[in-house]
Design a protein around this motif. Structure first.
Motif, short mmCIF file in Angstrom:
data_model
loop_
_atom_site.label_atom_id
_atom_site.label_comp_id
_atom_site.label_asym_id
_atom_site.label_seq_id
_atom_site.Cartn_x
_atom_site.Cartn_y
_atom_site.Cartn_z
N ALA A 1 41.03 33.66 52.68
CA ALA A 1 39.72 33.08 52.99
C ALA A 1 39.25 33.56 54.36
O ALA A 1 40.04 34.02 55.18
CB ALA A 1 39.79 31.56 52.98
N VAL A 2 37.96 33.44 54.58
CA VAL A 2 37.35 33.78 55.87
C VAL A 2 37.21 32.48 56.67
O VAL A 2 36.67 31.49 56.17
CB VAL A 2 35.97 34.44 55.68
N TRP A 3 37.69 32.50 57.90
CA TRP A 3 37.63 31.35 58.79
C TRP A 3 36.71 31.70 59.95
O TRP A 3 36.83 32.78 60.53
CB TRP A 3 39.03 31.02 59.32
N GLN A 4 35.81 30.79 60.30
CA GLN A 4 34.86 31.01 61.39
C GLN A 4 35.12 30.02 62.52
O GLN A 4 35.54 28.89 62.28
CB GLN A 4 33.42 30.85 60.89
N PHE A 5 34.82 30.49 63.74
CA PHE A 5 35.07 29.68 64.92
C PHE A 5 33.87 29.72 65.86
O PHE A 5 33.07 30.65 65.82
CB PHE A 5 36.35 30.17 65.62
N ALA B 1 42.99 28.36 37.48
CA ALA B 1 43.58 28.99 38.66
C ALA B 1 42.80 28.57 39.90
O ALA B 1 41.58 28.68 39.94
CB ALA B 1 43.55 30.50 38.51
N LYS B 2 43.51 28.07 40.89
CA LYS B 2 42.86 27.65 42.12
C LYS B 2 43.38 28.48 43.28
O LYS B 2 44.56 28.81 43.34
CB LYS B 2 43.13 26.16 42.41
N ASP B 3 42.49 28.79 44.17
CA ASP B 3 42.89 29.49 45.38
C ASP B 3 43.64 28.52 46.28
O ASP B 3 43.38 27.31 46.26
CB ASP B 3 41.66 30.03 46.11
N PRO B 4 44.54 29.03 47.12
CA PRO B 4 45.27 28.13 48.01
C PRO B 4 44.39 27.49 49.08
O PRO B 4 44.74 26.47 49.64
CB PRO B 4 46.33 29.03 48.65
N ILE B 5 43.23 28.10 49.34
CA ILE B 5 42.28 27.57 50.32
C ILE B 5 40.97 27.24 49.62
O ILE B 5 40.42 28.07 48.89
CB ILE B 5 42.03 28.59 51.46
N SER B 6 40.47 26.06 49.84
CA SER B 6 39.19 25.64 49.26
C SER B 6 38.05 26.40 49.93
O SER B 6 37.92 26.39 51.15
CB SER B 6 39.00 24.14 49.46
N THR B 7 37.25 27.05 49.11
CA THR B 7 36.06 27.76 49.60
C THR B 7 34.91 27.42 48.67
O THR B 7 35.12 26.87 47.59
CB THR B 7 36.27 29.28 49.63
N GLY B 8 33.73 27.76 49.07
CA GLY B 8 32.57 27.52 48.21
C GLY B 8 32.59 28.42 46.99
O GLY B 8 33.25 29.45 46.96
N PHE B 9 31.85 28.02 45.96
CA PHE B 9 31.79 28.78 44.72
C PHE B 9 31.22 30.18 44.97
O PHE B 9 31.68 31.14 44.39
CB PHE B 9 30.95 28.02 43.69
N PHE B 10 30.22 30.29 45.82
CA PHE B 10 29.59 31.57 46.10
C PHE B 10 29.96 32.11 47.47
O PHE B 10 29.30 33.00 48.00
CB PHE B 10 28.06 31.44 46.00
N SER B 11 31.00 31.56 48.09
CA SER B 11 31.37 31.95 49.43
C SER B 11 32.89 32.01 49.52
O SER B 11 33.60 31.39 48.73
CB SER B 11 30.84 30.91 50.43
N ASN B 12 33.39 32.74 50.48
CA ASN B 12 34.82 32.80 50.72
C ASN B 12 35.16 32.15 52.07
O ASN B 12 36.19 32.42 52.66
CB ASN B 12 35.31 34.25 50.67
N LYS B 13 34.25 31.29 52.56
CA LYS B 13 34.45 30.63 53.85
C LYS B 13 35.29 29.37 53.69
O LYS B 13 34.98 28.50 52.88
CB LYS B 13 33.12 30.22 54.48
N ALA B 14 36.34 29.28 54.48
CA ALA B 14 37.14 28.07 54.53
C ALA B 14 36.37 26.99 55.30
O ALA B 14 35.62 27.29 56.22
CB ALA B 14 38.47 28.35 55.22
N VAL B 15 36.54 25.76 54.92
CA VAL B 15 35.96 24.61 55.59
C VAL B 15 34.44 24.78 55.77
O VAL B 15 33.87 24.39 56.79
CB VAL B 15 36.67 24.31 56.93
#
Length: 147
Positions: A60-64, A18-32
């Motif tokens: 996912a969490v997105w940061q700017f 099962a893959k999430d629709p957004i790639s995040t780190g293994f230990f993180s929920n940060k996108a990109v």
């Protein structure tokens, strides 16, 4: 004991498939990896985001880097989010596979952001980006379980 180990392996393989629709780190929920996706378009380079300017999108969490970029993303997330959930675009194209990407290996083609695994893979992508985009566009719906 053998049964517990077998159940553990079954559960582990289910999670691996099962893959999430957004790639995040293994230990993180940060996108990109926490990079500001709007900056690719406005500054023409990868810029690290800040935990002060965050939003959630597709789980996912997105940061700017700024409040302005956050507002731009929230107004049009489909415009600024990387294609194929931020997974390596070459892997989606050439291998129908989920691979992580490096935010520093990027391209904007026809107003869309694509990320790749590393510099070597990015060079392969750069040889025929239109072909890879076409192939990845065909592979992606099946990869995420949508017809």
């Amino acid at each position: 004991m053998k049964h517990l180990f077998g159940i553990f392996l079954l559960l582990l393989s289910s999670f691996a498939m099962a893959k999430d629709p957004i790639s995040t780190g293994f230990f993180s929920n940060k996108a990109v990896s926490g990079y500001d996706t709007v900056a690719y378009f406005t500054e023409g380079r990868p810029v690290k985001g800040s935990s002060k300017f965050t939003t959630r999108y597709q789980g996912a969490v997105w940061q700017f880097a700024s409040e302005k970029h956050l507002a731009m993303f929230e107004a049009e997330p489909e415009k600024y989010a990387p294609q194929f959930g931020g997974y390596c675009a070459w892997a989606v194209s050439a291998k129908s596979d989920f691979a992580p990407s490096d935010p520093k290996q990027w391209a904007i083609v026809d107003g869309k952001l694509y990320l790749n695994y590393d510099a070597k893979i990015k060079a392969l992508w750069d040889e025929t980006p239109a072909l890879h985009i076409s192939q990845a566009d065909q592979n992606w719906p099946q990869m995420i379980g949508k017809p």
